[in-house]
Design a protein around this motif. Sequence first.
Motif, short mmCIF file in Angstrom:
data_model
loop_
_atom_site.label_atom_id
_atom_site.label_comp_id
_atom_site.label_asym_id
_atom_site.label_seq_id
_atom_site.Cartn_x
_atom_site.Cartn_y
_atom_site.Cartn_z
N GLY A 12 0.84 -1.20 0.00
CA GLY A 12 0.00 0.00 0.00
C GLY A 12 0.87 1.24 0.00
O GLY A 12 2.04 1.20 -0.36
N ARG A 13 0.28 2.35 0.45
CA ARG A 13 0.98 3.63 0.39
C ARG A 13 2.34 3.58 1.07
O ARG A 13 3.36 3.92 0.46
N ILE A 14 2.37 3.14 2.32
CA ILE A 14 3.64 3.16 3.04
C ILE A 14 4.57 2.05 2.57
O ILE A 14 5.80 2.21 2.54
N GLY A 15 3.99 0.92 2.13
CA GLY A 15 4.81 -0.14 1.58
C GLY A 15 5.57 0.34 0.35
O GLY A 15 6.77 0.09 0.20
N LYS A 16 4.85 1.06 -0.53
CA LYS A 16 5.51 1.59 -1.73
C LYS A 16 6.65 2.55 -1.37
O LYS A 16 7.70 2.55 -2.00
N VAL A 17 6.39 3.38 -0.35
CA VAL A 17 7.44 4.32 0.08
C VAL A 17 8.69 3.55 0.49
O VAL A 17 9.80 3.85 0.05
N HIS A 18 8.50 2.52 1.31
CA HIS A 18 9.66 1.80 1.80
C HIS A 18 10.36 1.03 0.69
O HIS A 18 11.59 0.97 0.64
N ASN A 125 9.63 7.22 11.63
CA ASN A 125 10.54 7.80 10.66
C ASN A 125 10.96 9.22 10.99
O ASN A 125 12.04 9.67 10.64
N ARG A 126 10.07 9.97 11.67
CA ARG A 126 10.38 11.39 11.88
C ARG A 126 11.61 11.62 12.73
O ARG A 126 12.21 12.68 12.69
N ARG A 127 11.98 10.62 13.53
CA ARG A 127 13.22 10.74 14.30
C ARG A 127 14.42 10.96 13.39
O ARG A 127 15.46 11.42 13.85
N PHE A 128 14.29 10.58 12.12
CA PHE A 128 15.43 10.63 11.21
C PHE A 128 15.35 11.82 10.24
O PHE A 128 16.12 11.93 9.31
N ASP A 129 14.39 12.68 10.49
CA ASP A 129 14.29 13.94 9.74
C ASP A 129 15.44 14.85 10.17
O ASP A 129 15.68 15.02 11.37
N ARG A 155 0.18 19.07 11.89
CA ARG A 155 -1.10 19.25 11.20
C ARG A 155 -1.00 18.65 9.80
O ARG A 155 -0.04 18.90 9.09
N ASP A 156 -2.01 17.91 9.44
CA ASP A 156 -2.05 17.29 8.12
C ASP A 156 -2.73 18.22 7.12
O ASP A 156 -3.53 19.07 7.50
N PRO A 157 -2.43 18.05 5.85
CA PRO A 157 -3.08 18.91 4.85
C PRO A 157 -4.56 18.58 4.64
O PRO A 157 -5.33 19.45 4.27
N ALA A 158 -4.94 17.33 4.88
CA ALA A 158 -6.33 16.96 4.66
C ALA A 158 -6.63 15.70 5.45
O ALA A 158 -5.76 14.85 5.63
N PRO A 159 -7.86 15.58 5.94
CA PRO A 159 -8.20 14.41 6.74
C PRO A 159 -8.34 13.16 5.88
O PRO A 159 -8.68 13.25 4.70
N LEU A 274 4.45 27.58 -0.24
CA LEU A 274 3.97 26.80 0.89
C LEU A 274 4.99 25.73 1.29
O LEU A 274 5.82 25.34 0.47
N PRO A 275 4.89 25.25 2.52
CA PRO A 275 5.74 24.13 2.94
C PRO A 275 5.48 22.90 2.07
O PRO A 275 4.45 22.80 1.40
N LEU A 276 6.40 21.97 2.10
CA LEU A 276 6.22 20.70 1.38
C LEU A 276 4.89 20.09 1.78
O LEU A 276 4.52 20.07 2.95
N ASN A 277 4.15 19.56 0.81
CA ASN A 277 2.74 19.27 1.03
C ASN A 277 2.40 18.19 2.03
O ASN A 277 1.45 18.32 2.80
N PHE A 278 3.13 17.09 2.01
CA PHE A 278 2.72 16.01 2.92
C PHE A 278 3.93 15.14 3.26
O PHE A 278 5.05 15.42 2.85
N PHE A 279 3.68 14.08 3.98
CA PHE A 279 4.79 13.29 4.53
C PHE A 279 5.68 12.67 3.46
O PHE A 279 6.87 12.50 3.67
N MET A 280 5.13 12.40 2.29
CA MET A 280 5.94 11.82 1.24
C MET A 280 7.02 12.80 0.77
O MET A 280 8.11 12.41 0.38
N GLU A 281 6.68 14.09 0.79
CA GLU A 281 7.67 15.09 0.39
C GLU A 281 8.55 15.47 1.57
O GLU A 281 9.77 15.49 1.47
N ARG A 282 7.90 15.76 2.70
CA ARG A 282 8.66 16.25 3.85
C ARG A 282 9.63 15.22 4.39
O ARG A 282 10.74 15.54 4.79
N TYR A 283 9.19 13.96 4.46
CA TYR A 283 10.00 12.96 5.16
C TYR A 283 10.75 12.01 4.23
O TYR A 283 11.15 10.92 4.64
N LEU A 284 10.91 12.41 2.99
CA LEU A 284 11.65 11.59 2.02
C LEU A 284 13.02 11.22 2.57
O LEU A 284 13.43 10.05 2.56
N GLU A 285 13.73 12.23 3.04
CA GLU A 285 15.08 11.99 3.55
C GLU A 285 15.02 11.17 4.84
O GLU A 285 15.89 10.33 5.09
#
Lengths: 340, 340, 340, 340
Positions: A12-18, A125-129, A155-159, A274-285
């Motif tokens: 799924g979404r997070i699986g693809k990211v990893h 993952n955010r510990r590694f930002d 805060r998230d961009p959308a629920p 604007l800031p990077l839109n969501f976790f896929m952009e912000r937490y890539l690194e």
Amino acid sequence: MKKLRLGVIGTGRIGKVHIATLVQSVPQADVIAIADVNSTSASEVAGAFGISTVFTNYEDIINHPDVEAVVICSPTDTHARYITEAAQAGKHIFCEKPVDLTLGVIQAALTEVEKAGVKLMVGFNRRFDPNFLKIKQLVEEGKIGDPHILKITSRDPAPPPAEYSAVSGGMFMDMTIHDFDMARYIAGSEVTEVYTNAAVLVDPEIGKAGDVDTAIITLTFANGAIGVIDNSRKAVYGYDQRVEIFGSKGMACADNNYPENHRYFAADGVHGSLPLNFFMERYLEAYANEMKIFCNAVVNDLPLPVSGDDGLKSVAIAMAAKKSFLEHRPVKLSEVLNVN
Amino acid sequence: MKKLRLGVIGTGRIGKVHIATLVQSVPQADVIAIADVNSTSASEVAGAFGISTVFTNYEDIINHPDVEAVVICSPTDTHARYITEAAQAGKHIFCEKPVDLTLGVIQAALTEVEKAGVKLMVGFNRRFDPNFLKIKQLVEEGKIGDPHILKITSRDPAPPPAEYSAVSGGMFMDMTIHDFDMARYIAGSEVTEVYTNAAVLVDPEIGKAGDVDTAIITLTFANGAIGVIDNSRKAVYGYDQRVEIFGSKGMACADNNYPENHRYFAADGVHGSLPLNFFMERYLEAYANEMKIFCNAVVNDLPLPVSGDDGLKSVAIAMAAKKSFLEHRPVKLSEVLNVN
Amino acid sequence: MKKLRLGVIGTGRIGKVHIATLVQSVPQADVIAIADVNSTSASEVAGAFGISTVFTNYEDIINHPDVEAVVICSPTDTHARYITEAAQAGKHIFCEKPVDLTLGVIQAALTEVEKAGVKLMVGFNRRFDPNFLKIKQLVEEGKIGDPHILKITSRDPAPPPAEYSAVSGGMFMDMTIHDFDMARYIAGSEVTEVYTNAAVLVDPEIGKAGDVDTAIITLTFANGAIGVIDNSRKAVYGYDQRVEIFGSKGMACADNNYPENHRYFAADGVHGSLPLNFFMERYLEAYANEMKIFCNAVVNDLPLPVSGDDGLKSVAIAMAAKKSFLEHRPVKLSEVLNVN
Amino acid sequence: MKKLRLGVIGTGRIGKVHIATLVQSVPQADVIAIADVNSTSASEVAGAFGISTVFTNYEDIINHPDVEAVVICSPTDTHARYITEAAQAGKHIFCEKPVDLTLGVIQAALTEVEKAGVKLMVGFNRRFDPNFLKIKQLVEEGKIGDPHILKITSRDPAPPPAEYSAVSGGMFMDMTIHDFDMARYIAGSEVTEVYTNAAVLVDPEIGKAGDVDTAIITLTFANGAIGVIDNSRKAVYGYDQRVEIFGSKGMACADNNYPENHRYFAADGVHGSLPLNFFMERYLEAYANEMKIFCNAVVNDLPLPVSGDDGLKSVAIAMAAKKSFLEHRPVKLSEVLNVN
């Protein structure tokens, strides 16, 4: 370079990211197989990232003789079971948060991990930002002195769809859980009490589903510091992820990341992106760092930076936050930890 | 230009600020007399600002036939009495915060003001700070949409002497009271409930005096919004005064002010100056705006932007905050308002 | 406090600024008389600031027995004459820039000042701006090391009427002259050569009047550093005044000042306010500092921070800049200084 | 996905960057062979990135039947020859800047490219940096209006060895050439004249080698705008890469990038991290964008965003800049273009 042979459960979404991270950014990783009950999804992902072995049954990953470590990205209600079975199969484990919605189930899984002597890392993952790593470093160097006040804005961009709340355990369990972990990480101390002031201000459907979408959560830490997390399911300006730690010697804060650093000065004001839109952009690194650290630690038998206990504690705090909201009173962590 | 003839009672720290402001920055003001029980202080101030008439007795100000408006800068326990007497003498009144530490006393004084038909403004100077004015303006223009989350950070550079707590009513009453007023002002809604998480982290002497020095206070507003104030008596980097309002259409935040805008890039990092050190530097413009508005409103019979009720409400919230801290539970404003 | 009795000649735009500053912000100043050939203007200003003595003839200021120092705010073509006469009358002098458009005339006036043994300060107010003072301080503390590159951006919000160019001596003489002084001040070294690349891009009328409205001026300093000034007569976003100094040990830059520090995050981007609109807003504090330093130095017989030679040098650089533009080649300062 | 089969010539610093980018970040790229006269270097790189075919002779790349496009990362003096031969072999070409140090040689190579009908892109990677892309976008959207002033700051963290100057053609040709291209790109207009003020301030050895290390270069554009570039070979605080464009409707500026966005407030000031250290960190995303665009354009027969003429023009401006420095006068581009 010695590589780690990995099997990933869930595409799924997070699986693809990893999977993307492991394939493209982690030289030590060798993803040899992936599994998903949805065979179409699994095949598409396998094709996109050049992975030759695809299963529909997670057990084929766990029992695969060449798989050294399992990355669990399936739905939350399967996490504890897969951890348990992977541990029993002698595999090292990376598991997405939350480990489970029930503390007893988590504890049982962690016992199996310990028994098997395998390594387990939970996906905070955010510990590694880089921003938050810098804040943590300043705390550890003593630059903040004794911590007094910790502030996290998340805060998230959308629920998500309102029906997601029932599955996910609600906002505290699926979203704030990251902030609970961050709070423990930055403060360097355990949360002992929680008070939650929350509301449904974004979407009434969320309220009908029994969840909230806006919250201010006050924390008390064992080291005497106090903290506050503010959450919203919908920031129209994008993903808002900030941390501030204030102490006897100073204050450090981490701002959001932006796609670029321009400013435009026109007759009607000064404008920026604007800031990077969501976790896929912000937490890539952060995702890349997380997986690099996991693979390297397993390959070289090093300690992992996020433990099973970290996974358990963040769930316990989320439970206390929910209880505080429902009972409209401050709730001690011990109330939640002791009943399970 | 029609001028307002003013008499100032009290020439301590805040008295001096107001006298200097009135003399140097408010063309509509004519300070014709000042009074202080400490005649040395009064004479020095009179000399420095060229004021010819000096009294040791406050009644000489209130009863002075040429004085049209009284500025009350004496200790808190005299405020209500002086308001009452000034109102009875038909003088307009500017009074420093808090009006009193007891709601009943405040209410009685406000009744006298109403009876006399004079104007009363309470000294919440921060409302007139250009940063916070801009935030308020954005809220009023609808740029934030429905407010969801309000955040106020308010930290002093150094604590007052521990013994001051007894006199002042403690941190919530002497320091956070400004933030309570700001919260009502920015949110545009009344506070209905308070929860306080506070601690003694700066100086144990403060604790011995029965006060706290660090706090996170959660607020619930009548309009559904929620808010949080964080306070410290000691920020080693100076005066920290920030506001953030988040809502359905956007977010606005106001940062601190700095003495200048330089940045220095050296081999060891990028460096800048600290924020303006304390309220005398940060709120200089706010004090001037406050007094200009007061004088102009009295001269031209306009409504005042801070009412006696604003003074009462902020005291009530401070009382609820204290009660919440002592009883370790959320406290409704109605609990505090109804007993008085 | 010993006060300095001042007479001000000229009640135009800059005259009003200085009178307001002296009356409201400089406790050591006592403006006892003002003069303007336009008696209406003089009377209005006198009324507004409570000055009792008003003349139409500048000589009444210079010869007034109680006037200790003369502030010259009249048109440029009168500066040198008034300096000369004031010096001969034994008065200390503050004179607006430029001293004159001809180096020989300036030199003659300075000789009279020296002969009379009076103090003369030229009105380069920007040296007293907190931002630029900080940059200068960093240079003097050695934080920049050897200066290599100096950059000044100086853009006005709107051009003066095209016909003003003829009177003022043109952009280099009326506007860039401040930047030439700032360049010498920050670099701590004399300008030895100038190259000007300029154009008429804002308003063709300015070109018809023989002037330019946009320029990039390259400077060479005696200490080996190089510098560049960029100018525009029209920045639609307001007054743009920045400085950057780069050297062997680091770089320091000073940004613009803003009316407040808010940021607004909406769905379409992040927005903030424009910089302070023009010199009256930006340099308010600089004007106050300038006059405080002038009055204090005269009263206590201290050296002045801006000399007559500073006034002469900036005019010489402006002349070289114009010559470089006209002759389309780099021009040495010695070419300009030697012919006069 | 259709892939482009690439051969890379040169495995030095920039060769490694491109190979890593192509392998890890460009899904459309298939690096099938690399070549370097230094076989050790070539083998190491091949091993690190899993490339099976390694040559010591560049011709084996150019003549390889499966290679569709050649990426030229060899020393400057080989560029034109390899372009010519690759064009004659019918290969598409990506070539690092500068194409050559002599305009005639460049022109001859471009003629061959045109004759062969292959695509050629020159490696001005900074055009693909998100900051500068945003600035360009604002210009193209008309947000700046008519451009008046362009400013580029470009400073390296440390100089190359002094002996490198002879090989590279000197600072204007190896470093400023990027800024010349950026100037043309952002201004959207050709440079018509150059004036250079340069010095040796960083290291006397650079001067002995006949080069400069510090420069301010004024530009005139065909569209009437004027511009300035400032360069230093050594900024102790790291890589400094900023652009500002000012015009009739507004101003846009792009700041540096930072590894993270923290700020630390201590008693001695506010502190932050340095900008990203050098081009490998700052332009990582630009390199990836550059190669994605190149591969995609070749695969889908689209126009390339940087032409051979762009490569030629930047060299011509560098030559004019050098000539201006040597002859101490403004130099028209036509002077340089016509003699070649």
